[in-house]
Design a protein around this motif. Sequence first.
Motif, mmCIF file in Angstrom:
data_model
loop_
_atom_site.group_PDB
_atom_site.id
_atom_site.type_symbol
_atom_site.label_atom_id
_atom_site.label_comp_id
_atom_site.label_asym_id
_atom_site.label_seq_id
_atom_site.Cartn_x
_atom_site.Cartn_y
_atom_site.Cartn_z
ATOM 1 N N SER A 1 -29.694 -30.782 -40.018
ATOM 2 C CA SER A 1 -29.186 -30.083 -41.206
ATOM 3 C C SER A 1 -28.053 -29.119 -40.860
ATOM 4 O O SER A 1 -27.471 -28.509 -41.749
ATOM 5 C CB SER A 1 -30.319 -29.325 -41.905
ATOM 6 O OG SER A 1 -30.922 -28.410 -41.011
ATOM 7 N N ARG A 2 -27.734 -29.002 -39.566
ATOM 8 C CA ARG A 2 -26.642 -28.123 -39.138
ATOM 9 C C ARG A 2 -25.882 -28.769 -37.982
ATOM 10 O O ARG A 2 -26.453 -29.541 -37.208
ATOM 11 C CB ARG A 2 -27.159 -26.762 -38.675
ATOM 12 C CG ARG A 2 -27.687 -25.880 -39.799
ATOM 13 C CD ARG A 2 -27.961 -24.484 -39.289
ATOM 14 N NE ARG A 2 -28.302 -23.583 -40.379
ATOM 15 C CZ ARG A 2 -28.310 -22.262 -40.268
ATOM 16 N NH1 ARG A 2 -27.997 -21.702 -39.115
ATOM 17 N NH2 ARG A 2 -28.630 -21.499 -41.291
ATOM 18 N N ALA A 3 -24.611 -28.422 -37.861
ATOM 19 C CA ALA A 3 -23.802 -28.879 -36.727
ATOM 20 C C ALA A 3 -22.782 -27.805 -36.396
ATOM 21 O O ALA A 3 -22.114 -27.270 -37.291
ATOM 22 C CB ALA A 3 -23.092 -30.198 -37.063
ATOM 23 N N SER A 4 -22.667 -27.471 -35.118
ATOM 24 C CA SER A 4 -21.695 -26.466 -34.704
ATOM 25 C C SER A 4 -20.274 -27.007 -34.864
ATOM 26 O O SER A 4 -19.983 -28.154 -34.531
ATOM 27 C CB SER A 4 -21.929 -26.073 -33.239
ATOM 28 O OG SER A 4 -20.891 -25.224 -32.788
ATOM 29 N N LEU A 5 -19.383 -26.156 -35.372
ATOM 30 C CA LEU A 5 -17.959 -26.511 -35.482
ATOM 31 C C LEU A 5 -17.149 -25.815 -34.384
ATOM 32 O O LEU A 5 -15.920 -25.900 -34.381
ATOM 33 C CB LEU A 5 -17.430 -26.131 -36.872
ATOM 34 C CG LEU A 5 -18.128 -26.842 -38.038
ATOM 35 C CD1 LEU A 5 -17.591 -26.352 -39.374
ATOM 36 C CD2 LEU A 5 -17.963 -28.348 -37.931
ATOM 37 N N HIS A 6 -17.820 -25.097 -33.514
ATOM 38 C CA HIS A 6 -17.272 -24.520 -32.279
ATOM 39 C C HIS A 6 -16.268 -23.387 -32.511
ATOM 40 O O HIS A 6 -16.502 -22.261 -32.088
ATOM 41 C CB HIS A 6 -16.662 -25.604 -31.393
ATOM 42 C CG HIS A 6 -17.649 -26.656 -31.006
ATOM 43 N ND1 HIS A 6 -18.708 -26.406 -30.164
ATOM 44 C CD2 HIS A 6 -17.773 -27.963 -31.378
ATOM 45 C CE1 HIS A 6 -19.435 -27.500 -30.024
ATOM 46 N NE2 HIS A 6 -18.893 -28.454 -30.752
ATOM 47 N N ASN A 7 -15.124 -23.678 -33.117
ATOM 48 C CA ASN A 7 -14.107 -22.630 -33.259
ATOM 49 C C ASN A 7 -13.107 -22.987 -34.364
ATOM 50 O O ASN A 7 -13.112 -24.098 -34.900
ATOM 51 C CB ASN A 7 -13.374 -22.401 -31.929
ATOM 52 C CG ASN A 7 -12.792 -23.684 -31.376
ATOM 53 O OD1 ASN A 7 -11.949 -24.319 -32.008
ATOM 54 N ND2 ASN A 7 -13.260 -24.097 -30.185
ATOM 55 N N GLU A 8 -12.251 -22.023 -34.657
ATOM 56 C CA GLU A 8 -11.269 -22.173 -35.730
ATOM 57 C C GLU A 8 -10.300 -23.321 -35.464
ATOM 58 O O GLU A 8 -9.917 -24.061 -36.383
ATOM 59 C CB GLU A 8 -10.500 -20.863 -35.880
ATOM 60 C CG GLU A 8 -9.508 -20.832 -37.025
ATOM 61 C CD GLU A 8 -8.797 -19.499 -37.109
ATOM 62 O OE1 GLU A 8 -8.431 -19.102 -38.228
ATOM 63 O OE2 GLU A 8 -8.609 -18.851 -36.055
ATOM 64 N N ASP A 9 -9.889 -23.495 -34.209
ATOM 65 C CA ASP A 9 -8.922 -24.541 -33.874
ATOM 66 C C ASP A 9 -9.475 -25.928 -34.200
ATOM 67 O O ASP A 9 -8.743 -26.798 -34.683
ATOM 68 C CB ASP A 9 -8.556 -24.475 -32.385
ATOM 69 C CG ASP A 9 -7.667 -23.278 -32.067
ATOM 70 O OD1 ASP A 9 -7.352 -22.525 -33.012
ATOM 71 O OD2 ASP A 9 -7.311 -23.086 -30.903
ATOM 72 N N LEU A 10 -10.764 -26.155 -33.925
ATOM 73 C CA LEU A 10 -11.355 -27.468 -34.202
ATOM 74 C C LEU A 10 -11.379 -27.736 -35.706
ATOM 75 O O LEU A 10 -11.096 -28.853 -36.143
ATOM 76 C CB LEU A 10 -12.765 -27.532 -33.620
ATOM 77 C CG LEU A 10 -13.471 -28.882 -33.764
ATOM 78 C CD1 LEU A 10 -14.266 -29.207 -32.497
ATOM 79 C CD2 LEU A 10 -14.419 -28.900 -34.962
ATOM 80 N N ILE A 11 -11.719 -26.710 -36.501
ATOM 81 C CA ILE A 11 -11.755 -26.884 -37.960
ATOM 82 C C ILE A 11 -10.369 -27.246 -38.480
ATOM 83 O O ILE A 11 -10.205 -28.129 -39.326
ATOM 84 C CB ILE A 11 -12.265 -25.591 -38.631
ATOM 85 C CG1 ILE A 11 -13.730 -25.359 -38.261
ATOM 86 C CG2 ILE A 11 -12.113 -25.676 -40.156
ATOM 87 C CD1 ILE A 11 -14.289 -24.046 -38.763
#
Length: 667
Positions: A351-361
């Motif tokens: 139900s959740r997944a890390s997006l790591h950081n702003e650059d990846l988004i």
Amino acid sequence: MDKEIAKKQIEALIQEIEEHNYRYYVLDNPTITDQEYDEKIAQLEALENDYPDLIEVDSPTQRVNGKPLEAFGTVAHRQPLLSLANAFHEQDLRDFDRRAREKASRPLTYMVEPKIDGLTIVLHYEQGRFVRGATRGDGERGEDITENLKTLRSLPLRLRQEWPYLEVRGEAFISKADFAHLNQEREEKEEPLFANPRNAAAGSLRQLDPKVTASRPLRAYLYNILHLDGEKVSEHSQALELLERAGLPVNKERKYCQNIDEVISYCQEWIHKRHELPYEIDGMVVKVNEVDEYERLGVTAKSPRYAIAFKFPAEQVVTKINNIIIGVGRTGVLTPTAELEPVRVAGTTVSRASLHNEDLIREKDIRIGDYVIIQKAGDIIPEVVAVLSERRSGEEKPFAMPTFCPECGEPISRLAGEVALRCTSATCPAQAIEGLIHFVSRDAMNVEGLGPAVIEQFWKAGLVQTVADLYRLPLDEVIKLERMGQKSATKILQAIEESKKRGLPALLFALGIRHVGQKAAKTLANHFGHLDKLMEAEEEYLQKIEEIGPKIAQSIKAYFTNPANQELIKELKDLGLSVEVATETSSQPNQDLEGLTYVLTGTLEKLSRKEAQALLEARGAKVASAVSKNTDYLVAGASAGSKLDKAQKLGITVLSEKELLEQIGWE
């Protein structure tokens, strides 16, 4: 009934029951029904009740006989239990094959087996009887779970073939069907559900009450002989057959391969067939079949060079991002996390997944409301692989990172050379709570029973602000907390007190110094022996220590020159925490071998290789795994192989075990 007759009947029933266990768990060919099996157990119990002095310790009725424990003891492994390096592509397997053949003295063949997703176990048999069982732990020491392992009917308490000593490694697991049934039962009882079969197996084997373990549908497969007295095994395939003859369960889905092409073909076959198995696997294990080549092939710091794990491609599914939230970690890093429509992937509901950081988004143009492809990296950590932009409706919302910390409201910054946004406030509560959770975690100070929820309770109640406060907790205040009675509070405070003895490696990791992981903490602890010496070390000196680079050295120096951290260390010392290497290694002998490099080969008589290595390292020497021009001494025991040949060619001094013991003053 005459006692002698009863004794013969008991022995006959034990043999008959173990034979049926063997047919059921090893041959997969039962010849009686479950009811008939239970009747034989009942007959045996009745006889043993009438003649309790005839009860054998390895009787099937004694599988659930251990009393609940307060805590597990530890078992030191005879040799380090290494983990395997991973191969993700065909070329990785070919590279592994090439490296192995370059070092080998003859052509190599391979055995390939499914890599079961369970919990590693180690079994010890003496004169054919099960005497001890342990978890892998950190590879050097594991937890003593002997009584729990006795409850697994797939593991014989008495082998069909006796050797003076057998140590064998395997995997305990719960099948998919049994896992589903177990969770169904827990749901009906309104108990928390297990996340996946692996967690269920691990949790079941680490129960302090063996009766709880016995109630769980655990099985095991054995796959590696670690030590065997009384018989020589030259091939891995021969070892597996030997284990089967002894009555131990061994996976039948294994294949002998004459070359790497056959290995690759078999691995690829199981990518598509993996879901046909009744248990979870996350890859295939490839092992050189020629066991007598293992020493020549050697090991790295973490893994053997004679085996590798081929990991299956991650399973991918489509789901929707409902929201993106921000978490603040113990070092102040702001981590965006996608809240997903729950979806099943690789055996668990995500139900959740890390997006790591702003650059990846920004790079993937991830928006709230997007449909995305997710997978589990390494079948463990959920991650967003790609956005299905063609499914956008126009209602999706772009996401922007906040400019102020969501926890404390202070401005956030982005340090030069970093991709992460960070809250630099020294009073940020999220950082403090995460730091406390890390400090007491299993790999750090290992405070039993003190999880994230309890830490948050302590924080909200104003009982704890720094890790030092943990060691000043008053029992009368802890008891007042929600769901915290006298017994629970006392156990937690006892566990906190016990953690004072963990020693320097654990404390260094627990402090949460940036870039200092478990391995670096152990290296630093062993090098300096005492925290005061480390705190005084200059950055330039730290960089000269093997495995401590400029980044780690800079971080260590910055941590220990911070006045707040200096005050914390002083508090911890005053509170009685051990700031030196644990008792068994804290007495520092003279370092007269510092700068010398040794290599050990062959079988030593008075010491194990691990014991010899510890003695040398305690005197300042470095013990390497391979002979090179930098080697000063080769210590050669019986059956020394290629390392001895190479040392002699290079003109390196060769010592016998007796000469080594004389050199270090052990005798």
